[in-house]
Write a protein that holds these residues in place. Structure first.
Motif, mmCIF file in Angstrom:
data_model
loop_
_atom_site.group_PDB
_atom_site.id
_atom_site.type_symbol
_atom_site.label_atom_id
_atom_site.label_comp_id
_atom_site.label_asym_id
_atom_site.label_seq_id
_atom_site.Cartn_x
_atom_site.Cartn_y
_atom_site.Cartn_z
ATOM 1 N N ASN A 1 41.554 51.458 41.671
ATOM 2 C CA ASN A 1 40.574 50.427 41.996
ATOM 3 C C ASN A 1 40.301 49.548 40.782
ATOM 4 O OD1 ASN A 1 38.270 49.571 44.047
ATOM 5 N ND2 ASN A 1 37.315 49.704 42.037
ATOM 6 N N ASN A 2 40.161 50.171 39.615
ATOM 7 C CA ASN A 2 39.866 49.405 38.404
ATOM 8 C C ASN A 2 41.043 48.539 37.983
ATOM 9 O OD1 ASN A 2 38.072 48.616 36.453
ATOM 10 N ND2 ASN A 2 38.267 50.437 35.207
ATOM 11 N N ALA A 3 42.255 49.068 38.144
ATOM 12 C CA ALA A 3 43.440 48.280 37.812
ATOM 13 C C ALA A 3 43.535 47.039 38.694
ATOM 14 C CB ALA A 3 44.694 49.136 37.964
ATOM 15 N N LEU A 4 43.342 47.219 39.989
ATOM 16 C CA LEU A 4 43.414 46.093 40.924
ATOM 17 C C LEU A 4 42.301 45.087 40.663
ATOM 18 C CD1 LEU A 4 44.242 48.135 44.144
ATOM 19 C CD2 LEU A 4 45.752 46.470 43.021
ATOM 20 N N GLN A 5 41.131 45.592 40.329
ATOM 21 C CA GLN A 5 39.997 44.711 40.044
ATOM 22 C C GLN A 5 40.223 43.905 38.781
ATOM 23 O OE1 GLN A 5 35.971 46.466 40.297
ATOM 24 N NE2 GLN A 5 35.644 45.723 38.220
ATOM 25 N N CYS A 6 40.732 44.549 37.744
ATOM 26 C CA CYS A 6 40.878 43.902 36.440
ATOM 27 C C CYS A 6 41.967 42.838 36.444
ATOM 28 C CB CYS A 6 41.165 44.955 35.376
ATOM 29 S SG CYS A 6 41.194 44.327 33.691
ATOM 30 N N LYS A 7 43.087 43.114 37.117
ATOM 31 C CA LYS A 7 44.213 42.181 37.057
ATOM 32 C C LYS A 7 44.353 41.317 38.307
ATOM 33 C CE LYS A 7 48.477 43.534 37.316
ATOM 34 N NZ LYS A 7 49.023 42.950 38.554
ATOM 35 N N ALA A 8 43.276 41.196 39.071
ATOM 36 C CA ALA A 8 43.348 40.426 40.315
ATOM 37 C C ALA A 8 43.873 39.010 40.088
ATOM 38 C CB ALA A 8 41.977 40.387 40.978
ATOM 39 N N ASP A 9 43.449 38.379 39.009
ATOM 40 C CA ASP A 9 43.836 36.985 38.755
ATOM 41 C C ASP A 9 44.665 36.836 37.480
ATOM 42 O OD1 ASP A 9 42.353 36.021 41.018
ATOM 43 O OD2 ASP A 9 40.523 36.302 39.846
ATOM 44 N N TRP A 10 45.208 37.942 36.991
ATOM 45 C CA TRP A 10 45.952 37.910 35.730
ATOM 46 C C TRP A 10 47.319 38.587 35.919
ATOM 47 C CZ3 TRP A 10 43.630 36.488 30.814
ATOM 48 C CH2 TRP A 10 42.307 36.091 30.920
ATOM 49 N N ALA A 11 48.355 37.942 35.447
ATOM 50 C CA ALA A 11 49.672 38.567 35.392
ATOM 51 C C ALA A 11 49.793 39.288 34.056
ATOM 52 C CB ALA A 11 50.766 37.511 35.521
ATOM 53 N N VAL A 12 50.322 40.497 34.064
ATOM 54 C CA VAL A 12 50.479 41.253 32.823
ATOM 55 C C VAL A 12 51.929 41.679 32.657
ATOM 56 C CG1 VAL A 12 48.091 42.070 32.887
ATOM 57 C CG2 VAL A 12 49.889 43.482 33.903
ATOM 58 N N ASP A 13 52.301 41.978 31.406
ATOM 59 C CA ASP A 13 53.672 42.346 31.081
ATOM 60 C C ASP A 13 53.843 43.840 30.815
ATOM 61 O OD1 ASP A 13 54.744 39.498 30.805
ATOM 62 O OD2 ASP A 13 53.080 39.480 29.374
ATOM 63 N N TYR A 14 52.727 44.544 30.726
ATOM 64 C CA TYR A 14 52.783 45.972 30.365
ATOM 65 C C TYR A 14 51.460 46.596 30.784
ATOM 66 C CZ TYR A 14 53.796 49.961 27.160
ATOM 67 O OH TYR A 14 54.062 51.182 26.603
ATOM 68 N N ILE A 15 51.499 47.867 31.190
ATOM 69 C CA ILE A 15 50.286 48.572 31.572
ATOM 70 C C ILE A 15 50.214 49.880 30.796
ATOM 71 C CG2 ILE A 15 48.902 49.535 33.442
ATOM 72 C CD1 ILE A 15 50.433 47.795 35.403
ATOM 73 N N VAL A 16 49.067 50.135 30.178
ATOM 74 C CA VAL A 16 48.826 51.379 29.450
ATOM 75 C C VAL A 16 47.804 52.197 30.231
ATOM 76 C CG1 VAL A 16 48.103 52.434 27.278
ATOM 77 C CG2 VAL A 16 49.269 50.211 27.253
ATOM 78 N N TRP A 17 48.254 53.305 30.806
ATOM 79 C CA TRP A 17 47.389 54.221 31.552
ATOM 80 C C TRP A 17 46.999 55.367 30.622
ATOM 81 C CZ3 TRP A 17 46.306 52.991 36.669
ATOM 82 C CH2 TRP A 17 47.141 52.027 37.271
#
Length: 213
Positions: free
Chosen positions: A41-57
């Motif tokens: 939920n937090n991932a979807l909320q945070c990047k809703a309007d942003w394209a990212v190149d890498y994700i750190v879980w």
């Protein structure tokens, strides 16, 4: 010391409505563990309007509820469920996100603190010159009752978009992180919560390893 720019810092708690999960089909959504629901939920909320190149879980304990169940089964001389094992490993949440959200973004899963996750994001951006943004997440859920006396806290997830340079027409704030000042004695979930409080306090410009700029 390293300098980053932070945007879209958001926190999801176990008591929140996890509305972003509506993007995931109901049958699959119901099968998610509580920690997976928080993180996704937090991932979807945070990047809703942003394209990212890498994700750190990043998580300190991962899905400890499932790990404890596996240990209990072993003590009872029962075989370990392959499904339970596959969804208990530390990178399970990352894999579920990739599959359920059809997102093939390069990702890593760490047993680390929030500050260490920021260092990972910084390292990636410095070594991959075409990359511009990294989604950083920290998440942990309340530990099983057997551990409550040792460490009691409520589940939450923290997420932010991290970049090396400020972008035009975006809401970003600079952060200077001094790795030598990271407090290694504090539990990871406390450190993440402290960062959120620090970042949301406009009057607080410096705390420990962190400095707004």
């Amino acid at each position: 010391m390293i300098k980053l720019h932070i945007a879209q810092l958001s926190k999801c708690c176990s008591t929140d409505r996890l509305d972003q999960l509506e993007q995931i089909p109901a049958m699959q959504r119901r099968r998610l563990s509580s920690i997976a629901k928080l993180a996704l939920n937090n991932a979807l909320q945070c990047k809703a309007d942003w394209a990212v190149d890498y994700i750190v879980w990043t998580s300190q304990y991962g899905d400890e509820q499932k790990t404890l169940k596996i240990l209990a089964d072993i003590l009872q001389d029962q075989g370990c469920s392959p499904t339970l094992f596959a969804t208990s490993v530390h990178n399970a949440v990352s894999g579920l996100y990739s599959i359920l959200c059809a997102d093939a973004t390069t990702a890593t899963s760490l047993a680390a603190s929030w500050s260490e996750a920021l260092l990972e994001a910084y390292s990636y951006l410095k070594t991959h010159t075409t990359a511009k943004r990294v989604l950083v997440l920290y998440y942990d859920e309340a530990l099983p009752e057997i551990y409550a006396e040792y460490q009691a806290f409520d589940g939450f997830s923290l997420a932010a978009i991290v970049s090396l340079v400020a972008e035009q027409n975006t809401d970003q704030t600079g952060l200077v992180l001094d790795p030598s000042q990271i407090d290694s004695t504090i539990t990871y979930h406390h450190e993440a919560q402290h960062f959120y409080d620090f970042w949301c306090d406009a009057a607080n410009k410096q705390q420990g390893a962190w400095q707004k700029c």
